[in-house]
Write a protein that holds these residues in place. Structure first.
Motif, PDB file in Angstrom:
ATOM      1  N   TYR A 114      38.265  52.257  34.616  1.00 52.50           N
ATOM      2  CA  TYR A 114      39.011  51.769  35.779  1.00 52.50           C
ATOM      3  C   TYR A 114      40.368  52.469  35.860  1.00 52.50           C
ATOM      4  CZ  TYR A 114      35.679  47.919  35.236  1.00 52.50           C
ATOM      5  OH  TYR A 114      34.534  47.190  35.094  1.00 52.50           O
TER       6      TYR A 114
ATOM      7  N   LYS B 279      37.140  51.927  40.389  1.00 53.22           N
ATOM      8  CA  LYS B 279      36.201  52.261  39.342  1.00 53.22           C
ATOM      9  C   LYS B 279      36.193  53.779  39.176  1.00 53.22           C
ATOM     10  CE  LYS B 279      33.101  48.292  39.892  1.00 53.22           C
ATOM     11  NZ  LYS B 279      31.699  47.855  40.190  1.00 53.22           N
TER      12      LYS B 279
ATOM     13  N   THR C 264      40.969  50.690  30.976  1.00 49.44           N
ATOM     14  CA  THR C 264      41.774  50.839  32.192  1.00 49.44           C
ATOM     15  C   THR C 264      42.910  51.830  31.987  1.00 49.44           C
ATOM     16  OG1 THR C 264      41.293  48.616  32.985  1.00 49.44           O
ATOM     17  CG2 THR C 264      43.287  49.661  33.829  1.00 49.44           C
TER      18      THR C 264
END
Length: 418
Positions: A73, A87, A192
């Motif tokens: 992410y 994404k 992330t």
């Protein structure tokens, strides 16, 4: 000491060059001033454009086994701290450079390359206008390594490249950066990468400079499956720092104290190794990277891309192309500047079209405060949000900004490789 090729610098570019040179049957010595494995200050990302090279070098599985986390992410914060989550289509490997770079170096050694650490190259040997090797210091003693071909791959501060006049000093094409590893990070989703744009509320002493050099200076990249460890960095152009009247450390610390993401993720975190800094160059197209008897690879030739300053890909593909040209040079016994100029042409044929696109992306999207904010708001208003993908979404937005129906390539599709 005399060898056919001496490669100065054992980062990804130098090590890949040494690997492919050895595969062609050349007598190669690879030297570096550091003791490996060594730390390298950067974002720790190995993009998927490198996977074909890892497979050719026989290290794909070892690299994959050492990844700390796969980037899944991107959380992007705009200049007003608006945020959006993307994404990532194919992801990219987050591997500490002390590990990944050493895997690449060891592949060169297995290919038959002679390895010498603790050798600091200090001066090129130049005879009748041709580079013929390198002088250096090894175990506190002067040492000379003569060679038919010298490959310079020892980073953006390379005094050897400067000796040849190969040094990018354009303040619009280099940045200063700091990076550290942080623990006890809170609220960070595993896998992330947080990208934080220069914020509206930073103190400004020269608004024109800030507007001209507006960029994305902060990152917080997850490094474990719990989201409690992160690579945290700050990458700021000289012009932006002047516009804010700050050093890079002052800039980062002010942001850390006052920002939403700084407080959300790093309020109770600590930097375990100190924030280390380096100079980060780039180019708008592949610049001169050769001289009679020498080729210059990677950061030493300012090869990273002009938008996000990612340099491992042009360094490693540069190493492969360097070996192809070296094979021809040895076969023809021709190490002239004209012959080795093929290096710039071949590397440029691969990267110049992509770097030209990145120049426009930086100018019209990444480096434009209003457009950067609009990108985030546009994505948040998509009916499929939050199930949107960065590459596809960004490409669609580029078509809108550039008023073009042409397909745009970006990110992991670097140079047409996925």
């Amino acid at each position: 000491m005399k060898r056919q090729v001496v490669v100065v610098g054992a980062g990804p570019g130098g090590s890949s060059a040494a690997f492919y040179l050895a595969q062609k049957g050349l007598d190669v010595i690879l030297v570096d001033k550091e003791t490996f494995p060594r730390e390298k200050v950067c974002g720790d990302a190995y993009q998927s454009s490198l996977y074909p090279l890892f497979k050719e070098m026989g290290i794909y599985e070892e690299m994959e086994a050492n990844l700390q986390v796969m980037a899944k992410y991107i959380r992007q914060f705009g200049p007003g701290e608006e945020e959006v989550v993307f994404k990532v289509e194919s992801g990219e490997w987050a591997i500490p450079r002390r590990i990944g770079d050493d895997i690449i170096r060891r592949a060169a050694v297995r290919a038959g390359v002679e390895w010498m650490e603790g050798f600091e190259g200090t001066e090129l040997i130049i005879k009748k206008g041709r580079v013929m090797g390198v002088k250096g210091i090894y175990n506190n003693q002067d040492m000379i390594i003569e060679a038919d071909l010298t490959v310079i791959a020892n980073g953006s501060h390379s005094i050897l490249a400067r000796q040849l006049g190969i040094f990018n000093n354009d303040p619009g094409l280099y940045m200063f950066a700091i990076r550290g590893y942080w623990e006890n990070v809170k609220n960070l989703e595993p896998g992330t990468c947080c990208w934080v744009y220069d914020t509206d509320w930073m103190p400004v002493v020269d608004q024109a400079l800030v507007d001209e050099h507006f960029f994305q200076p902060i990152w917080i990249n997850s490094l474990d499956e719990e989201g409690t460890k992160a690579s945290v960095g700050c990458c700021v152009s000289e012009g932006l720092l002047r516009g804010h009247g700050m050093s890079i450390d002052e800039y980062f610390n002010y942001w850390l104290k006052h920002s939403v993401p700084g407080n959300r993720y790093l309020k109770d975190a600590r930097c375990v190794d100190g924030m280390k800094g380096w100079r980060l160059p780039c180019c708008s197209k592949i610049e001169k990277n050769y001289a009679a008897g020498a080729m210059v690879i990677g950061d030493a030739a300012s090869a990273p891309d002009p938008c996000y300053y990612y340099g491992v890909s042009p360094a490693m593909y540069g190493g492969k192309f360097c070996a192809d040209i070296a094979e021809e040079a040895f076969a023809e016994n021709d190490f002239s500047e004209e012959k080795l100029s093929e290096f710039q042409k071949r590397l440029g044929a691969m990267y110049d079209p992509i770097w030209a696109q990145y120049v426009e992306i930086r100018k019209k999207i990444v480096g434009n405060r209003d457009v950067a904010r609009d990108l985030i708001l546009t994505c948040r208003n998509k009916p499929e949000y939050p199930d949107i993908y960065y590459g596809a979404c960004f490409s669609e937005y580029m078509q809108k900004v550039f008023n073009s129906s042409a397909k745009m390539s970006f990110g992991n599709q670097l140079a047409g490789r996925d």
